[in-house]
Scaffold this motif. Structure first.
Motif, mmCIF file in Angstrom:
data_model
loop_
_atom_site.group_PDB
_atom_site.id
_atom_site.type_symbol
_atom_site.label_atom_id
_atom_site.label_comp_id
_atom_site.label_asym_id
_atom_site.label_seq_id
_atom_site.Cartn_x
_atom_site.Cartn_y
_atom_site.Cartn_z
ATOM 1 N N HIS A 37 -9.983 0.560 12.121
ATOM 2 C CA HIS A 37 -9.214 1.374 12.799
ATOM 3 C C HIS A 37 -7.529 0.711 12.968
ATOM 4 C CE1 HIS A 37 -7.559 1.905 17.684
ATOM 5 N NE2 HIS A 37 -7.468 3.612 16.647
ATOM 6 N N LEU A 38 -6.911 1.240 12.705
ATOM 7 C CA LEU A 38 -5.059 0.851 13.353
ATOM 8 C C LEU A 38 -4.647 1.684 13.735
ATOM 9 C CD1 LEU A 38 -2.852 -0.262 10.258
ATOM 10 C CD2 LEU A 38 -2.067 1.286 12.409
ATOM 11 N N LYS A 39 -3.396 0.889 15.071
ATOM 12 C CA LYS A 39 -2.748 1.183 16.174
ATOM 13 C C LYS A 39 -1.237 1.511 16.177
ATOM 14 C CE LYS A 39 -2.249 2.260 20.913
ATOM 15 N NZ LYS A 39 -2.885 1.636 22.814
ATOM 16 N N ILE A 40 -0.314 1.904 15.802
ATOM 17 C CA ILE A 40 0.801 1.244 15.889
ATOM 18 C C ILE A 40 1.464 1.466 17.063
ATOM 19 C CG2 ILE A 40 3.136 2.486 15.131
ATOM 20 C CD1 ILE A 40 2.440 4.303 12.816
ATOM 21 N N LEU A 41 1.936 -0.145 16.939
ATOM 22 C CA LEU A 41 2.426 -0.457 18.778
ATOM 23 C C LEU A 41 3.889 -0.131 19.313
ATOM 24 C CD1 LEU A 41 0.071 -3.563 18.894
ATOM 25 C CD2 LEU A 41 -0.633 -1.878 19.312
ATOM 26 N N THR A 42 4.476 -0.717 18.240
ATOM 27 C CA THR A 42 6.799 -0.115 18.221
ATOM 28 C C THR A 42 6.686 -0.124 16.719
ATOM 29 O OG1 THR A 42 6.624 -2.687 17.484
ATOM 30 C CG2 THR A 42 6.140 -2.049 20.005
ATOM 31 N N THR A 43 7.644 0.753 16.245
ATOM 32 C CA THR A 43 8.626 0.691 15.464
ATOM 33 C C THR A 43 9.787 0.845 15.077
ATOM 34 O OG1 THR A 43 9.417 3.641 16.349
ATOM 35 C CG2 THR A 43 6.496 3.003 15.059
ATOM 36 N N SER A 84 -9.014 1.847 -1.641
ATOM 37 C CA SER A 84 -8.834 2.577 -1.859
ATOM 38 C C SER A 84 -9.920 3.690 -0.574
ATOM 39 C CB SER A 84 -9.059 3.951 -2.950
ATOM 40 O OG SER A 84 -8.228 3.623 -3.848
ATOM 41 N N SER A 85 -8.679 3.717 0.470
ATOM 42 C CA SER A 85 -9.363 4.538 1.401
ATOM 43 C C SER A 85 -9.241 5.526 1.734
ATOM 44 C CB SER A 85 -8.477 3.146 2.962
ATOM 45 O OG SER A 85 -9.222 1.772 2.709
ATOM 46 N N GLU A 86 -10.374 6.580 3.114
ATOM 47 C CA GLU A 86 -9.685 7.673 3.296
ATOM 48 C C GLU A 86 -8.902 7.337 4.538
ATOM 49 O OE1 GLU A 86 -13.541 9.652 3.894
ATOM 50 O OE2 GLU A 86 -13.989 9.665 2.231
ATOM 51 N N VAL A 87 -7.634 8.595 4.740
ATOM 52 C CA VAL A 87 -7.431 8.002 6.145
ATOM 53 C C VAL A 87 -7.643 9.027 6.534
ATOM 54 C CG1 VAL A 87 -4.943 8.288 6.493
ATOM 55 C CG2 VAL A 87 -5.502 6.901 4.794
ATOM 56 N N PHE A 113 0.485 -0.984 0.036
ATOM 57 C CA PHE A 113 -0.106 -0.197 0.545
ATOM 58 C C PHE A 113 0.739 1.527 -0.492
ATOM 59 C CE2 PHE A 113 0.421 -1.754 4.609
ATOM 60 C CZ PHE A 113 0.332 -0.318 5.403
ATOM 61 N N THR A 114 0.188 2.547 -0.276
ATOM 62 C CA THR A 114 1.432 3.969 -0.444
ATOM 63 C C THR A 114 0.015 4.500 0.011
ATOM 64 O OG1 THR A 114 1.714 3.008 -2.976
ATOM 65 C CG2 THR A 114 1.651 5.391 -2.158
ATOM 66 N N ARG A 115 0.345 5.211 1.293
ATOM 67 C CA ARG A 115 -0.148 6.450 1.659
ATOM 68 C C ARG A 115 -0.166 7.787 1.748
ATOM 69 N NH1 ARG A 115 -0.564 3.323 6.664
ATOM 70 N NH2 ARG A 115 1.010 3.770 7.512
ATOM 71 N N ASN A 116 -1.075 8.145 1.777
ATOM 72 C CA ASN A 116 -0.489 9.639 1.695
ATOM 73 C C ASN A 116 -1.431 10.478 2.981
ATOM 74 O OD1 ASN A 116 -3.208 10.833 1.330
ATOM 75 N ND2 ASN A 116 -2.110 11.360 -0.853
ATOM 76 N N GLU A 117 -1.563 11.839 3.544
ATOM 77 C CA GLU A 117 -2.076 12.158 4.538
ATOM 78 C C GLU A 117 -3.149 12.452 4.397
ATOM 79 O OE1 GLU A 117 -0.893 13.450 7.703
ATOM 80 O OE2 GLU A 117 0.896 13.509 6.696
ATOM 81 N N LYS A 118 -4.082 12.066 3.115
ATOM 82 C CA LYS A 118 -5.621 11.536 3.388
ATOM 83 C C LYS A 118 -6.025 10.556 2.315
ATOM 84 C CE LYS A 118 -6.142 16.651 2.152
ATOM 85 N NZ LYS A 118 -7.010 17.468 2.380
ATOM 86 N N VAL A 119 -4.962 10.074 1.900
ATOM 87 C CA VAL A 119 -5.886 8.722 1.142
ATOM 88 C C VAL A 119 -4.511 7.293 0.937
ATOM 89 C CG1 VAL A 119 -5.683 7.747 -1.200
ATOM 90 C CG2 VAL A 119 -6.700 10.012 -0.766
ATOM 91 N N GLN A 120 -5.422 6.303 1.139
ATOM 92 C CA GLN A 120 -4.612 4.911 1.201
ATOM 93 C C GLN A 120 -4.749 4.016 0.029
ATOM 94 O OE1 GLN A 120 -3.053 2.828 4.802
ATOM 95 N NE2 GLN A 120 -4.459 1.213 3.737
ATOM 96 N N VAL A 121 -3.943 3.650 -0.839
ATOM 97 C CA VAL A 121 -4.203 2.769 -1.946
ATOM 98 C C VAL A 121 -3.552 1.256 -1.866
ATOM 99 C CG1 VAL A 121 -4.329 2.311 -4.659
ATOM 100 C CG2 VAL A 121 -4.816 4.457 -3.117
ATOM 101 N N ILE A 135 -13.407 4.170 0.038
ATOM 102 C CA ILE A 135 -13.732 4.914 -0.630
ATOM 103 C C ILE A 135 -15.024 4.912 -1.316
ATOM 104 C CG2 ILE A 135 -13.492 6.607 -2.652
ATOM 105 C CD1 ILE A 135 -10.776 7.141 -1.067
ATOM 106 N N HIS A 136 -14.822 3.670 -2.421
ATOM 107 C CA HIS A 136 -16.435 2.997 -2.584
ATOM 108 C C HIS A 136 -16.580 1.770 -2.191
ATOM 109 C CE1 HIS A 136 -16.190 6.312 -5.518
ATOM 110 N NE2 HIS A 136 -14.647 6.043 -5.422
#
Length: 123
Positions: free
Chosen positions: A91-97, A63-66, A46-54, A79-80
């Motif tokens: 809902h996604l939560k980042i636990l560790t990086t 495609s999803s709104e972010v 996937f590719t994600r910017n501030e508003k959309v993830q494909v 989106i569709h």
């Protein structure tokens, strides 16, 4: 008495440990993710910017709104949507990086069952 001291020291060290969470590093970019469900590995890119993830999964593109709740939590809205399950927000939560990946947990909003996975930054 000796055991009480050992337990106290052990809890002191574990209570101070905080996992690394540089979530802002993963708000945008291109990623490869792996999720294990019932012993089977599912992958997606996937590719994600501030508003959309494909996202591409099994030659299927979504495609999803972010919408970021905070630096480490995000909600995705398809989106569709083509069916009822795609109408549910995720809902996604980042636990560790790390320097090149993040571990996350996700679930449909309103459901208690959570899945975990790892996403690797490609660029």
């Amino acid at each position: 008495m000796k055991y009480v001291l050992l337990i106290g020291l052990a809890s002191l060290f574990t209570a101070c440990y905080q996992p690394t969470r540089n979530c802002k590093d993963y708000r945008t970019g291109t990623f490869h993710s792996e999720v294990v469900i019932n012993g089977k590995v599912f992958t997606s890119d996937f590719t994600r910017n501030e508003k959309v993830q494909v996202e591409t999964y099994d030659d299927h593109k979504d495609s999803s709104e972010v919408r970021w709740i905070n630096d480490c939590e995000v909600v995705f809205r398809t989106i569709h949507p083509k069916n009822m399950s795609e109408r549910k927000d995720v809902h996604l939560k980042i636990l560790t990086t790390t320097d090149s990946s993040y571990t996350f947990e996700y679930s449909y909003i309103g459901e208690t069952k959570k899945q975990k996975g790892v996403a690797y930054k490609v660029d």
